[in-house]
Structures are given as structure tokens and as C-alpha cells.
Write a protein that holds these residues in place. Structure first.
Motif, mmCIF file in Angstrom:
data_model
loop_
_atom_site.group_PDB
_atom_site.id
_atom_site.type_symbol
_atom_site.label_atom_id
_atom_site.label_comp_id
_atom_site.label_asym_id
_atom_site.label_seq_id
_atom_site.Cartn_x
_atom_site.Cartn_y
_atom_site.Cartn_z
ATOM 1 N N LEU A 1 0.836 -1.047 0.118
ATOM 2 C CA LEU A 1 0.030 -0.104 -0.069
ATOM 3 C C LEU A 1 1.012 1.297 0.016
ATOM 4 C CD1 LEU A 1 -2.623 -1.231 2.487
ATOM 5 C CD2 LEU A 1 -2.770 -0.903 0.158
ATOM 6 N N ALA A 2 0.377 2.370 -0.639
ATOM 7 C CA ALA A 2 0.895 3.640 -0.583
ATOM 8 C C ALA A 2 0.472 4.415 0.581
ATOM 9 C CB ALA A 2 0.775 4.284 -1.974
ATOM 10 N N THR A 3 1.633 5.216 0.808
ATOM 11 C CA THR A 3 1.354 6.186 2.105
ATOM 12 C C THR A 3 1.950 7.355 1.728
ATOM 13 O OG1 THR A 3 3.543 5.246 3.154
ATOM 14 C CG2 THR A 3 1.424 4.213 3.804
ATOM 15 N N LEU A 4 1.207 8.173 2.599
ATOM 16 C CA LEU A 4 1.841 9.957 2.726
ATOM 17 C C LEU A 4 1.847 10.239 4.271
ATOM 18 C CD1 LEU A 4 2.936 12.393 1.274
ATOM 19 C CD2 LEU A 4 0.450 13.071 1.183
ATOM 20 N N THR A 5 2.714 10.819 4.706
ATOM 21 C CA THR A 5 2.599 11.343 5.922
ATOM 22 C C THR A 5 2.297 12.898 5.794
ATOM 23 O OG1 THR A 5 4.859 11.788 6.021
ATOM 24 C CG2 THR A 5 4.078 10.042 7.232
ATOM 25 N N HIS A 6 0.924 13.265 6.139
ATOM 26 C CA HIS A 6 0.609 14.520 6.069
ATOM 27 C C HIS A 6 0.362 15.341 7.248
ATOM 28 C CE1 HIS A 6 -1.279 18.139 3.956
ATOM 29 N NE2 HIS A 6 -2.267 17.936 4.755
ATOM 30 N N THR A 7 0.999 16.570 7.515
ATOM 31 C CA THR A 7 1.163 17.156 8.542
ATOM 32 C C THR A 7 0.556 18.666 8.742
ATOM 33 O OG1 THR A 7 3.261 17.854 8.181
ATOM 34 C CG2 THR A 7 3.033 16.004 9.913
ATOM 35 N N PRO A 8 -0.636 19.000 8.167
ATOM 36 C CA PRO A 8 -1.226 20.415 8.196
ATOM 37 C C PRO A 8 -0.982 21.023 9.623
ATOM 38 C CG PRO A 8 -3.169 18.759 8.334
ATOM 39 C CD PRO A 8 -1.819 17.885 8.331
ATOM 40 N N SER A 9 -0.549 22.102 9.289
ATOM 41 C CA SER A 9 -0.271 23.051 10.741
ATOM 42 C C SER A 9 -0.869 24.175 10.857
ATOM 43 C CB SER A 9 1.240 23.012 10.562
ATOM 44 O OG SER A 9 1.680 24.064 11.736
ATOM 45 N N PRO A 10 -1.599 24.610 11.888
ATOM 46 C CA PRO A 10 -1.894 23.582 13.074
ATOM 47 C C PRO A 10 -2.877 22.741 12.813
ATOM 48 C CG PRO A 10 -2.986 25.426 13.297
ATOM 49 C CD PRO A 10 -2.144 25.991 11.854
ATOM 50 N N MET A 11 -2.799 21.672 13.302
ATOM 51 C CA MET A 11 -3.858 20.768 13.117
ATOM 52 C C MET A 11 -4.818 20.179 14.297
ATOM 53 S SD MET A 11 -1.471 17.256 12.412
ATOM 54 C CE MET A 11 0.617 17.385 12.856
#
Ligand code: IYR
Length: 228
Positions: free
Chosen positions: A171-181
Motif C-alpha cells: 500500500l502507498a502512504t503519505l505522511t501529511h502534517t497540516p499545521s496547526p492541526m
């Protein structure tokens, strides 16, 4: 020293040759992992997600309080709400809302090689968003009372094991970190003592997915390790 309850511990015997071969084989598979920003809407098996979270839940952590929670978002409605809130933050970050960007010129320059912008369609397209929460308090009882230790380190290691297992599952993944969250706490109905750490986007790559060439260039062993 051992005046606490114990159970035996051992590992299956393994020759040096096999140790090396297995380490190299896993390294070669992990080398294929990329952060994917183009997802198809094809489903992924829930059992693979469950197994990956169980793997993450075995991570070494402070005092074995296991200070994490994984909120798996699969409903289109909730994914859409998360996308909208995340994109609003990202528009402020990139200055796409007409105001001065929150990010520095230097940071935005670095991101140009990655081609990222405020649009995050993958938050809606991918079948699962695993929103990872760190429990600042809560301990074993999850009551928000007892102190936890090394929370950031523990959750960071767990995220690594989660991503490695998902990759192993194809499986493909992306770590996503909108800020602020902080908005993720409400979106996932989590208590105030939990801190959102990242969204792990999971699914299949889109048929025409690409990754930035920059992301494929990894530092060699000689640069990242020293032997003393
Ligand atoms: N969170 C933003 C910006 C971003 C920052 C870094 I450092 C990256 O490696 C990638 C993106 C975004 O998701 O666009």
C-alpha cells in the motif's frame, strides 16, 4: 533487580548469513517506499490496515503506556471535512489565500522541488486516513489522568512501524502534517489530552502517480553512519 513479574524471552536462532540476507532483503523492500501524493480511489483491505496498526502498537515506548491512538477515517463525508480544514490551513501556509504566506520564502523555495501546494485531493481520494494521536496523558487506563513518558519518541517509532507494515502490504502512504492541526481532534472525536501528530494517507497509487526525483536521492551509509 528481578523482583517483578517476568516471562522468558528468546528469538529463533539464526545464522549470520541469514541475518544479513534478511536485513538486506527488508532494506531493499523499504527502499521502494515513496511518499505518494497521487492516490486512486481503489479500496484497500481493512484487515491490512488493522494488522499495520497492531504492528505499530508493538513499538517500544515509555513505560509501556502505549501513548497512541489511531483514528481510521474512511467515510467520504469525514474525509471531505478533513480535506477542507487541512486545505484552509495550507492556503495560509502557502499564501494561497491572498495574505502573506506563513511559511518563509526559504521554506517555500525548498518545497518547490517537491511540487507541493495547498490542494490536497488525496485526503478525499485515498480510501483511508489514519490520524495518529499522541496521548500526553492517559497511561494504560486511557483516562487522561496518568502521566505518559517519551510520548513524541514513542509515537514517532510507532508511525515508522505503521508505515513500514503498510508498505510491506503493497500500500502507498503519505505522511501529511497540516499545521496547526488541532482541528483533527474534533474531526476524529478524540479527547482534549490527545495531540494530533500526523495523518497517514493510505491506499493505492493513482495509475499516473509520480514522485519528485529529489525524493529518490538518499544519503549513502558512509554519510549517515559512523563506527566508533
Ligand atoms: N504541510 C505542507 C508543507 C510541506 C512541508 C514539508 I517540510 C514537506 O516535506 C512537504 C510539505 C504540505 O503538506 O503541503
Amino acid at each position: 533487580m528481578r523482583d517483578h513479574e517476568t516471562v522468558p524471552y528468546s528469538l529463533a536462532a539464526m545464522s549470520d548469513e541469514e541475518s544479513v540476507a534478511r536485513a538486506q532483503a527488508l532494506r531493499d523492500r523499504l527502499k521502494q517506499r515513496r511518499s505518494c501524493r497521487y492516490f486512486s480511489d481503489a479500496p484497500a483491505p481493512r484487515e491490512a490496515i488493522e494488522a499495520a496498526i497492531e504492528a505499530a502498537g508493538t513499538a517500544p515506548n515509555g513505560a509501556n503506556h502505549q501513548p497512541w491512538h489511531f483514528a481510521v477515517v474512511e467515510s467520504l463525508e469525514r474525509k471531505r471535512a478533513i480535506r477542507e480544514a487541512a486545505e484552509a490551513e495550507e492556503r495560509r501556509f502557502y499564501g494561497a489565500d491572498g495574505d502573506d504566506p506563513k511559511a518563509s520564502e526559504e521554506w517555500l523555495g525548498t518545497l518547490r522541488d517537491l511540487g507541493t501546494d495547498a490542494d490536497k485531493p488525496f485526503l478525499e481520494t485515498a480510501p483511508y486516513l489514519i490520524v495518529v494521536f499522541a496521548q500526553r496523558k492517559g497511561g494504560i487506563e486511557e483516562d487522561g489522568q496518568t502521566q505518559n513518558y517519551y510520548v513524541n519518541e514513542s509515537v514517532g517509532i510507532a508511525c515508522g512501524m505503521l508505515i513500514a507494515t503498510l508498505h510491506e502490504a503493497g500500500l502507498a502512504t503519505l505522511t501529511h502534517t497540516p499545521s496547526p492541526m488541532g482541528f483533527l481532534r474534533e474531526a476524529c472525536e478524540r479527547p482534549e489530552w490527545e495531540k494530533p501528530v500526523m495523518i497517514v494517507v493510505v491506499g493505492r497509487p493513482a495509475i499516473d502517480a509520480t514522485v519528485p526525483a529529489k525524493a529518490t536521492r538518499k544519503k549513502p551509509l558512509s554519510q549517515i553512519a559512523s563506527w566508533l
